[in-house]
Design a protein around this motif. Structure first.
Motif, PDB file in Angstrom:
ATOM      1  N   SER A  98      41.240 -56.822  95.231  1.00  0.00           N
ATOM      2  CA  SER A  98      41.109 -57.868  94.213  1.00  0.00           C
ATOM      3  C   SER A  98      41.318 -57.222  92.862  1.00  0.00           C
ATOM      4  O   SER A  98      40.826 -56.110  92.611  1.00  0.00           O
ATOM      5  N   ILE A  99      42.042 -57.881  91.986  1.00  0.00           N
ATOM      6  CA  ILE A  99      42.427 -57.291  90.708  1.00  0.00           C
ATOM      7  C   ILE A  99      42.016 -58.222  89.578  1.00  0.00           C
ATOM      8  O   ILE A  99      42.210 -59.446  89.654  1.00  0.00           O
ATOM      9  N   GLY A 100      41.420 -57.623  88.529  1.00  0.00           N
ATOM     10  CA  GLY A 100      41.129 -58.356  87.302  1.00  0.00           C
ATOM     11  C   GLY A 100      41.829 -57.688  86.139  1.00  0.00           C
ATOM     12  O   GLY A 100      41.897 -56.454  86.071  1.00  0.00           O
ATOM     13  N   ILE A 101      42.360 -58.489  85.209  1.00  0.00           N
ATOM     14  CA  ILE A 101      43.178 -57.936  84.124  1.00  0.00           C
ATOM     15  C   ILE A 101      42.675 -58.481  82.796  1.00  0.00           C
ATOM     16  O   ILE A 101      42.415 -59.686  82.659  1.00  0.00           O
ATOM     17  N   ILE A 125      41.143 -41.902  99.316  1.00  0.00           N
ATOM     18  CA  ILE A 125      42.250 -40.971  99.053  1.00  0.00           C
ATOM     19  C   ILE A 125      43.589 -41.659  99.294  1.00  0.00           C
ATOM     20  O   ILE A 125      44.522 -41.558  98.474  1.00  0.00           O
ATOM     21  N   GLN A 126      43.712 -42.365 100.416  1.00  0.00           N
ATOM     22  CA  GLN A 126      44.973 -43.040 100.718  1.00  0.00           C
ATOM     23  C   GLN A 126      45.246 -44.187  99.747  1.00  0.00           C
ATOM     24  O   GLN A 126      46.396 -44.457  99.394  1.00  0.00           O
ATOM     25  N   THR A 127      44.174 -44.837  99.301  1.00  0.00           N
ATOM     26  CA  THR A 127      44.337 -45.891  98.286  1.00  0.00           C
ATOM     27  C   THR A 127      44.918 -45.300  97.009  1.00  0.00           C
ATOM     28  O   THR A 127      45.821 -45.894  96.386  1.00  0.00           O
ATOM     29  N   ALA A 128      44.395 -44.151  96.590  1.00  0.00           N
ATOM     30  CA  ALA A 128      44.893 -43.496  95.376  1.00  0.00           C
ATOM     31  C   ALA A 128      46.364 -43.141  95.526  1.00  0.00           C
ATOM     32  O   ALA A 128      47.172 -43.361  94.599  1.00  0.00           O
ATOM     33  N   HIS A 129      46.750 -42.597  96.678  1.00  0.00           N
ATOM     34  CA  HIS A 129      48.163 -42.253  96.906  1.00  0.00           C
ATOM     35  C   HIS A 129      49.051 -43.491  96.797  1.00  0.00           C
ATOM     36  O   HIS A 129      50.136 -43.458  96.182  1.00  0.00           O
ATOM     37  N   ARG A 130      48.607 -44.593  97.435  1.00  0.00           N
ATOM     38  CA  ARG A 130      49.444 -45.791  97.437  1.00  0.00           C
ATOM     39  C   ARG A 130      49.568 -46.354  96.028  1.00  0.00           C
ATOM     40  O   ARG A 130      50.680 -46.758  95.609  1.00  0.00           O
ATOM     41  N   LEU A 131      48.468 -46.395  95.285  1.00  0.00           N
ATOM     42  CA  LEU A 131      48.527 -46.936  93.933  1.00  0.00           C
ATOM     43  C   LEU A 131      49.459 -46.109  93.049  1.00  0.00           C
ATOM     44  O   LEU A 131      50.237 -46.667  92.258  1.00  0.00           O
ATOM     45  N   LYS A 132      49.369 -44.770  93.160  1.00  0.00           N
ATOM     46  CA  LYS A 132      50.249 -43.919  92.340  1.00  0.00           C
ATOM     47  C   LYS A 132      51.723 -44.166  92.656  1.00  0.00           C
ATOM     48  O   LYS A 132      52.586 -44.106  91.772  1.00  0.00           O
ATOM     49  N   VAL A 151      48.862 -56.207  95.101  1.00  0.00           N
ATOM     50  CA  VAL A 151      48.165 -57.060  96.069  1.00  0.00           C
ATOM     51  C   VAL A 151      48.987 -57.173  97.347  1.00  0.00           C
ATOM     52  O   VAL A 151      48.455 -57.073  98.469  1.00  0.00           O
ATOM     53  N   GLN A 152      50.286 -57.360  97.195  1.00  0.00           N
ATOM     54  CA  GLN A 152      51.159 -57.488  98.361  1.00  0.00           C
ATOM     55  C   GLN A 152      51.194 -56.197  99.171  1.00  0.00           C
ATOM     56  O   GLN A 152      51.141 -56.221 100.404  1.00  0.00           O
ATOM     57  N   ALA A 153      51.255 -55.057  98.479  1.00  0.00           N
ATOM     58  CA  ALA A 153      51.337 -53.775  99.187  1.00  0.00           C
ATOM     59  C   ALA A 153      50.083 -53.510 100.005  1.00  0.00           C
ATOM     60  O   ALA A 153      50.142 -52.938 101.111  1.00  0.00           O
ATOM     61  N   PHE A 154      48.926 -53.928  99.517  1.00  0.00           N
ATOM     62  CA  PHE A 154      47.677 -53.642 100.231  1.00  0.00           C
ATOM     63  C   PHE A 154      47.384 -54.666 101.328  1.00  0.00           C
ATOM     64  O   PHE A 154      46.337 -54.599 101.962  1.00  0.00           O
ATOM     65  N   ARG A 155      48.307 -55.580 101.520  1.00  0.00           N
ATOM     66  CA  ARG A 155      48.210 -56.434 102.706  1.00  0.00           C
ATOM     67  C   ARG A 155      48.770 -55.696 103.923  1.00  0.00           C
ATOM     68  O   ARG A 155      48.672 -56.193 105.049  1.00  0.00           O
ATOM     69  N   THR A 156      49.344 -54.525 103.656  1.00  0.00           N
ATOM     70  CA  THR A 156      49.792 -53.644 104.729  1.00  0.00           C
ATOM     71  C   THR A 156      48.692 -52.614 104.976  1.00  0.00           C
ATOM     72  O   THR A 156      48.156 -52.050 104.026  1.00  0.00           O
ATOM     73  N   PRO A 157      48.296 -52.367 106.228  1.00  0.00           N
ATOM     74  CA  PRO A 157      47.195 -51.438 106.507  1.00  0.00           C
ATOM     75  C   PRO A 157      47.482 -50.032 105.976  1.00  0.00           C
ATOM     76  O   PRO A 157      48.636 -49.595 105.875  1.00  0.00           O
ATOM     77  N   ASN A 179      41.707 -60.661  97.701  1.00  0.00           N
ATOM     78  CA  ASN A 179      43.120 -60.389  98.000  1.00  0.00           C
ATOM     79  C   ASN A 179      44.034 -61.103  97.002  1.00  0.00           C
ATOM     80  O   ASN A 179      45.041 -61.721  97.373  1.00  0.00           O
ATOM     81  N   GLN A 180      43.705 -61.024  95.721  1.00  0.00           N
ATOM     82  CA  GLN A 180      44.475 -61.689  94.671  1.00  0.00           C
ATOM     83  C   GLN A 180      44.154 -61.045  93.329  1.00  0.00           C
ATOM     84  O   GLN A 180      43.288 -60.186  93.235  1.00  0.00           O
ATOM     85  N   TYR A 181      44.839 -61.454  92.313  1.00  0.00           N
ATOM     86  CA  TYR A 181      44.548 -60.974  90.961  1.00  0.00           C
ATOM     87  C   TYR A 181      44.179 -62.144  90.084  1.00  0.00           C
ATOM     88  O   TYR A 181      44.558 -63.278  90.329  1.00  0.00           O
ATOM     89  N   GLN A 182      43.418 -61.849  89.037  1.00  0.00           N
ATOM     90  CA  GLN A 182      43.026 -62.854  88.043  1.00  0.00           C
ATOM     91  C   GLN A 182      43.120 -62.230  86.661  1.00  0.00           C
ATOM     92  O   GLN A 182      42.738 -61.069  86.459  1.00  0.00           O
ATOM     93  N   LEU A 183      43.644 -62.993  85.720  1.00  0.00           N
ATOM     94  CA  LEU A 183      43.610 -62.604  84.321  1.00  0.00           C
ATOM     95  C   LEU A 183      42.330 -63.167  83.705  1.00  0.00           C
ATOM     96  O   LEU A 183      41.911 -64.283  84.056  1.00  0.00           O
ATOM     97  N   PHE A 184      41.728 -62.394  82.831  1.00  0.00           N
ATOM     98  CA  PHE A 184      40.541 -62.911  82.164  1.00  0.00           C
ATOM     99  C   PHE A 184      40.944 -64.074  81.260  1.00  0.00           C
ATOM    100  O   PHE A 184      41.970 -64.026  80.580  1.00  0.00           O
ATOM    101  N   HIS A 185      40.110 -65.147  81.289  1.00  0.00           N
ATOM    102  CA  HIS A 185      40.317 -66.269  80.386  1.00  0.00           C
ATOM    103  C   HIS A 185      38.973 -66.918  80.124  1.00  0.00           C
ATOM    104  O   HIS A 185      37.958 -66.611  80.758  1.00  0.00           O
TER     105      HIS A 185
END
Length: 781
Positions: free
Chosen positions: A476-479, A412-419, A456-462, A509-515
């Motif tokens: 972790s993020i994939g795009i 729930i808190q993850t959803a709030h932060r992402l929005k 990614v930076q925001a979720f380094r905060t608890p 704790n990072q993002y990656q673009l598909f390649h």
């Protein structure tokens, strides 16, 4: 002259004084005198003296008459002077008497003809009630000959139940009254006939000497009237006591009659509605739709539809309406309308549809909404958009260590932060578990990379949880990008997911673009696939069986067949690893056919062993379900193994319902084959519940994700109770998956769930192990 002798003058005077026509004749029958009364019978004045009497009068006729024929008379002769043989001859005119007698004879013949030929019973009774006459129709009706009836009283043929009122009527007639009543008689053949009787007294010399009556057979008429009355009563009962609204309208839509339920719905008395049109009560959004169906009905077509009515109190009702033309003598005179209030059902369907499109925990759109959303982008011709797959790195550890309550709070808190982080043109979805997806349209690569880095930076905060506990939950993020990385939704998700896996492999704790280089990280994937290609031929698959038990009786009611793969090279491979792969490369069709064949063979084996048979459910993937050979293969397998198709159950997921028309066609053919149908993992996929009322399904399977926390999570409890209630209202049975505790089973039982399966009863086991388990279980019952 001597006193003993008569003179001619004396004779003439004597005859003149007589009051009837008279002659005096000699012994030679010569007329010597006659009175004036004779003259009125002559055709003209004439002296009759000296004429022979026989020329004027014979024994029964007066001959000299002005009439076309002689006048009938009665003649009598008296001797008045024996010494001279004088005779007094008198006659009486019989014309009037004969006319009267003729008329009486004619009347008698008419009455006799009426009696003999009357189409209804005519009878006469003496004062004792015995029959003294009956006409032929009466003989035919009663079945008795006259001679038989003469020996009977009317009470002998009147049925016992009607005697108590029949006898008083008889006595009323004897008291010179006319009576009119209905009674029932028993014929000689023991048939009961209903007669309408009219009876009058026979009066002679002011005395009642009998009874004459007419009986009309109204047996058939009474039967028809009774049928009409019963039909009317049935109609009124349906009309007045129906729990639905019933009304009739004329061809202009004006009310002609309504029942009590209709009055209650409109909040208006009947006399205020009768004569007014129903159209003003129709919601404007449904007016044209309603008018179209009404026009169809007045042309003779019965029709069904849904509409919305707003009453005088501004209350809104959703109605399911059936219109039936009223046909009288081949002419449509109006419309019967039956309307069921489905407002509660609509509200429930809206709630469930909301559940179908919305994640119950975070209130974000769910994965089905995501697919629909992206499909819409593609259909609208979007030039470029991005799919961002966001996965919590530590969620599984938190969930397992601290429980689902904390885990849910994290989500729930993850959803709030992402929005709060995403721009307005982005859309956020909870895809499944700890996976979220965001879409960006329109966008650029640099823009998306910037948002990914910010997240990614925001979720380094608890995260600050409601329990005042902080947790660090990096992501972790994939795009992936349309159309560079994929031209359809599934490919874009798969490529974004592959990028997420690479991000996790690279330290999280990072993002990656598909390649293209990501493909190198899928060597293991392709290694599994290469072995999967020959797994069916090498007989490396097997079926395990997990029982499904009645929560009421704890008796086995079915089994689910679950595929297992033990590769000679790779060892045991999880279905979660090879099933998605098989779905993607098309092998799922061959594997699915093997599962159906093996399950049917197992049914045949158990039948041959004389074991109790229960339906075995097999999972059918979307790709197999839509395969052109699916139905034919299923029928051929059933025929080849000679099993009863009701012992086979096909499980499909909600996602097949995306193409409702085609799915409905396939499901109907499955039902024609005779198999049962279940919706698997209900509530986790395509839950636009419109399909539930259309699809011919038998079971809803409650996904284990709802059952897992059912004893502690109120939202899970609400969902499960709603699914059970929905299934019950639709006449479907429910099967709960993943039951592991007695508390879970008790909750499900208390709320009406029908069947359950899970480790509480048995894990999936091979066929021989199931036989052993089944015997032990039955022995323990």
């Amino acid at each position: 002259m001597e006193t003993s002798r008569l003179t001619l003058d004396t004779i003439q005077h004597l005859v003149n004084d007589l009051p009837i026509p008279s002659f005096i004749t000699s012994d030679q029958d010569i007329i010597i005198a006659y009175n004036d009364l004779v003259l009125k019978y002559l055709d003209k004045e004439k002296n009759l003296k000296g004429l022979a009497l026989s020329t004027v009068l014979n024994q029964d006729s007066f001959l000299m008459t002005s009439k076309p024929s002689p006048i009938s008379v009665h003649k009598q002769i008296l001797e008045i002077e024996p010494s001279k043989n004088f005779h007094l001859v008198q006659f009486y005119d019989l014309t009037k008497q004969q006319t009267t007698e003729k008329k009486l004879g004619q009347l008698d013949r008419q009455l006799k003809s009426l009696f003999e030929h009357h189409p209804e019973l005519i009878f006469t009774l003496n004062p004792s009630g015995y029959f003294i006459n009956v006409n032929p129709e009466g003989e035919k009706l009663l079945g008795y000959a006259k001679e038989e009836l003469y020996k009977l009283q009317y009470t002998d043929i009147v049925i016992e139940e009607d005697l108590h009122f029949t006898q008083p009527y008889f006595y009323d007639v004897l008291n010179q009254q006319v009576v009119d009543f209905t009674l029932r008689v028993r014929t000689k053949e023991r048939f009961i006939r209903t007669l309408h009787i009219t009876a009058v007294p026979i009066i002679e010399d002011q005395q009642v000497t009998g009874v004459i009556g007419i009986g009309r057979d109204i047996t058939q008429t009474n039967a028809i009237q009774k049928q009409l009355q019963e039909s009317e009563q049935r109609y009124r009962s349906i009309y007045d006591n129906n729990i639905d609204m019933i009304m009739s309208v004329d061809l202009e839509g004006r009310f002609t009659s309504i029942n009590k339920v209709t009055q209650d719905m409109f909040q208006t008395d009947a006399d205020q509605l009768i004569g007014t049109s129903f159209f003003p009560y129709i919601s404007t959004d449904y007016y044209d739709h309603t008018e179209e169906h009404f026009n169809n009905a007045i042309t003779g077509q019965a029709t069904q539809y849904e509409t919305v009515v707003i009453n005088d109190e501004k209350q809104l009702f959703h109605l399911h309406v059936t219109l039936v033309p009223i046909m009288i003598n081949g002419t449509i005179t109006g419309i019967h309308c039956i309307a069921k209030d489905i407002s509660d059902k609509k509200r429930l369907m809206n709630q469930l549809n909301q559940m179908a499109y919305t994640d119950y925990l975070t209130n974000l759109p769910n994965h089905y909404s995501f697919h629909r959303h992206v499909d819409k982008f593609i259909e609208q011709g979007s030039k470029s958009f991005a799919v961002m797959f966001i996965d919590l790195d530590r969620f599984k550890s938190i969930n397992e260590a601290l429980g689902h309550t904390v885990g849910n709070d994290v989500l729930i808190q993850t959803a709030h932060r992402l929005k709060s982080l995403l721009p307005r043109h982005a859309n956020l979805f909870r895809y499944s578990g700890d996976e979220f997806i965001a879409t960006f349209n329109p966008t650029t690569v640099d823009e998306v990379k910037g948002w990914a880095q910010e997240i990614v930076q925001a979720f380094r905060t608890p995260l600050q949880l409601s329990s005042d506990v902080e947790f660090l939950t990096p992501v972790s993020i994939g795009i992936s990008f349309f159309p560079t990385d994929g031209s359809d939704t599934d490919t874009l998700v798969r490529r974004a997911d592959a990028a997420v896996r690479l991000a996790k492999q690279n330290g999280k704790n990072q993002y990656q673009l598909f390649h293209s280089q990501i493909k190198e990280h899928h060597e293991q994937y392709f290694n599994i696939e290469s072995h999967l290609l020959n797994a069916v031929e090498k007989n490396e698959f097997s079926l395990y069986y997990q029982p499904q038990l009645s929560l009421e009786t704890e008796e086995v009611k079915g089994l689910e067949a679950l595929i297992r793969w033990h590769s000679d090279k790779l060892g045991f491979v999880s279905p979660g690893d090879f099933i998605p792969m098989a779905e993607e490369n098309g092998l799922i069709v061959d594997i699915g056919e093997w599962v159906i064949e093996t399950a049917c063979q197992q049914i045949a084996i158990w039948k041959q062993k004389g074991l109790d048979l229960y339906p075995i459910s097999v999972n059918v993937s979307i790709r197999q379900f839509y395969h052109t050979n699916f139905l034919e293969h299923l029928k051929t397998t059933i025929e080849k193994t000679q099993i009863d198709p009701r012992y086979l159950e096909i499980e499909i997921t909600e996602s097949v319902a995306s193409n409702t028309t085609l799915v409905l066609e396939i499901l109907k053919k499955l039902k024609d084959i005779g198999v049962q149908i279940a919706i698997d993992d209900f509530g986790t996929g395509y839950s636009s519940l419109h399909y539930l009322k259309e699809f011919p399904i038998d079971y809803l399977k409650i996904d284990q994700s709802f059952v897992r926390d059912i004893t502690t999570d109120e939202k899970d409890q609400s969902i499960v109770k709603t699914i059970i209630m929905l299934a019950s209202n639709l006449g479907l049975k429910t099967i709960a998956e993943g039951c592991e505790t007695e508390e879970e089973l008790q909750f499900l039982k208390d709320h009406g769930c029908d069947l359950a399966q899970g480790y509480y009863y048995s894990k999936p086991v091979p066929a021989d192990a199931f036989e052993t388990w089944f015997k032990a279980w039955n022995d323990a019952l």
